[in-house]
Scaffold this active site. Structure first.
Site, short mmCIF file in Angstrom:
data_model
loop_
_atom_site.label_atom_id
_atom_site.label_comp_id
_atom_site.label_asym_id
_atom_site.label_seq_id
_atom_site.Cartn_x
_atom_site.Cartn_y
_atom_site.Cartn_z
N SER A 1 0.86 -1.20 0.00
CA SER A 1 0.00 0.00 0.00
C SER A 1 0.89 1.23 0.00
O SER A 1 2.01 1.19 0.54
CB SER A 1 -0.87 0.00 1.27
OG SER A 1 -1.48 1.26 1.43
N TYR B 1 -1.48 -1.72 10.27
CA TYR B 1 -1.60 -1.89 8.81
C TYR B 1 -0.35 -1.35 8.10
O TYR B 1 0.24 -2.04 7.25
CB TYR B 1 -2.86 -1.16 8.33
CG TYR B 1 -3.14 -1.28 6.86
CD1 TYR B 1 -3.66 -2.46 6.31
CD2 TYR B 1 -2.91 -0.21 5.99
CE1 TYR B 1 -3.94 -2.56 4.95
CE2 TYR B 1 -3.19 -0.31 4.63
CZ TYR B 1 -3.70 -1.48 4.12
OH TYR B 1 -3.98 -1.58 2.77
P1 NAD Z 1 -11.19 -6.42 -0.06
O1 NAD Z 1 -11.62 -6.38 1.36
O2 NAD Z 1 -12.22 -6.48 -1.11
O3 NAD Z 1 -10.18 -7.62 -0.31
C1 NAD Z 1 -9.45 -8.28 0.69
C2 NAD Z 1 -9.68 -9.76 0.50
O4 NAD Z 1 -8.81 -10.48 1.38
C3 NAD Z 1 -11.14 -10.17 0.83
O5 NAD Z 1 -11.65 -10.99 -0.21
C4 NAD Z 1 -10.96 -10.97 2.11
O6 NAD Z 1 -11.93 -12.00 2.28
C5 NAD Z 1 -9.57 -11.55 1.92
N1 NAD Z 1 -8.99 -11.99 3.18
C6 NAD Z 1 -8.93 -11.30 4.34
N2 NAD Z 1 -8.39 -12.07 5.29
C7 NAD Z 1 -8.09 -13.26 4.70
C8 NAD Z 1 -7.50 -14.45 5.16
N3 NAD Z 1 -7.12 -14.57 6.43
N4 NAD Z 1 -7.34 -15.47 4.28
C9 NAD Z 1 -7.72 -15.35 2.99
N5 NAD Z 1 -8.30 -14.25 2.51
C10 NAD Z 1 -8.47 -13.20 3.36
O7 NAD Z 1 -10.27 -5.13 -0.25
P2 NAD Z 1 -9.22 -4.77 -1.37
O8 NAD Z 1 -9.11 -3.30 -1.35
O9 NAD Z 1 -9.50 -5.46 -2.65
O10 NAD Z 1 -7.84 -5.33 -0.74
C11 NAD Z 1 -6.94 -6.16 -1.47
C12 NAD Z 1 -5.52 -5.80 -1.08
O11 NAD Z 1 -5.24 -4.47 -1.52
C13 NAD Z 1 -5.25 -5.82 0.42
O12 NAD Z 1 -4.00 -6.40 0.68
C14 NAD Z 1 -5.23 -4.34 0.78
O13 NAD Z 1 -4.48 -4.08 1.93
C15 NAD Z 1 -4.61 -3.77 -0.47
N6 NAD Z 1 -4.82 -2.34 -0.65
C16 NAD Z 1 -6.08 -1.84 -0.78
C17 NAD Z 1 -6.24 -0.48 -0.95
C18 NAD Z 1 -7.59 0.15 -1.08
O14 NAD Z 1 -7.67 1.37 -1.01
N7 NAD Z 1 -8.66 -0.60 -1.29
C19 NAD Z 1 -5.12 0.35 -1.00
C20 NAD Z 1 -3.86 -0.19 -0.87
C21 NAD Z 1 -3.72 -1.55 -0.70
#
Ligand code: NAD
Length: 252
Positions: free
Chosen positions: A144, A157
């Site tokens: 991130s 985080y």
């Molecule tokens: P999201 O919540 O849709 O996706 C996260 C996914 O991880 C979900 O499907 C959840 O069920 C899964 N997950 C959580 N714990 C788990 C576990 N213990 N085992 C298996 N699966 C698990 O949100 P997203 O934004 O798509 O996040 C995806 C990645 O992107 C994450 O690593 C997040 O930190 C990163 N990210 C997101 C953003 C943002 O603004 N959305 C920004 C930077 C980084």
């Protein structure tokens, strides 16, 4: 329509039932890869995604595992590698926690670090033990922009995401001679369940949107960067962090 760039390749995407993982799985399948859709208690969503990919002429399979559980991850890799080789890994699963640092207790810290950092270590170990003797493979870890920037009330985080950057660069160095590339993407604010006005404070949203492009990104914009890094088009990229972030690294 299925493309050609990743034809015959097999990928695992963790946390692929929703958000960035889902978009990445779709994009990989569109490029011709067979995709393992990891999920944690999201069987319906994962099966819907598999059906969508197959309906578009692609190939995918759901595999359940809580990536914070070492035994579950070992079983998942046994299933995947029992079916054939694995060429690509996307460590995408993640959780976020908004809490003042002094309220962040040991259990909070362990939970966030467990999913956002230790699971990346764990999945990389399984994948690299398989990839090293094959002398090929590509990994993308989803970190991130907050892993670089830090953010008040997000210490666990941000610490985990900063750890992923160090892990990615270390593995890129260690496995370059084995023909394996390890890169990362460091997205800015992306419109997913994780970052929605219902889940985040007004203060957080205001801060996230104070960036040059002043909008949330889409999961597809992150998936495009991930697919690029995994593809042969990125054959000279390793240890890199691509930032689909609307310019957040530059500040407002
Ligand atoms: P999201 O919540 O849709 O996706 C996260 C996914 O991880 C979900 O499907 C959840 O069920 C899964 N997950 C959580 N714990 C788990 C576990 N213990 N085992 C298996 N699966 C698990 O949100 P997203 O934004 O798509 O996040 C995806 C990645 O992107 C994450 O690593 C997040 O930190 C990163 N990210 C997101 C953003 C943002 O603004 N959305 C920004 C930077 C980084």
């Amino acid at each position: 329509m299925v493309g050609q760039a990743l034809q015959g390749q097999v990928a695992l995407v963790t946390g692929a039932a929703t958000g960035i993982g889902r978009a990445t799985a779709l994009a990989l399948a569109t490029e011709g890869a067979r995709v393992w859709i990891n999920h944690c208690e999201q069987q319906d969503l994962a099966e819907q995604l598999v059906a969508e990919i197959i309906a578009h002429g692609g190939d995918a399979c759901a595999v359940e595992a809580d990536v914070s559980d070492p035994a579950a991850v070992a079983a998942m890799f046994e299933t995947i590698l029992g079916a054939g080789p694995l060429d690509m890994l996307v460590n995408n699963a993640g959780v976020i926690l908004e809490k003042p640092f002094l309220a962040t207790d040991e259990a909070d810290w362990a939970r966030v670090l467990g999913v956002d950092l230790s699971a990346v270590y764990r999945c990389c170990r399984h994948a690299l033990a398989h990839m090293q003797p094959r002398r090929s493979g590509a990994i993308v870890n989803v970190t991130s922009d907050l892993g670089f920037l830090g953010r008040e009330h997000y210490a666990a985080y941000c610490t985990a995401k900063a750890g992923v950057i160090g892990l990615t660069r270390s593995l890129a160095r260690e496995f370059a001679a084995d023909g394996i590339r390890v890169n990362g993407v460091a997205p800015g604010p992306i419109a997913t369940a994780m970052v929605s006005p219902e889940h985040m404070s007004e203060q957080w949203m205001a801060k996230e949107l104070a960036i040059p492009m002043a909008r949330l990104g889409t999961p597809e914009e992150v998936a495009a960067a991930i697919v690029f890094l995994l593809s042969p088009r990125a054959s000279y990229f390793t240890g890199q962090m691509l930032g689909p972030n609307g310019g957040s690294w530059m500040g407002a």
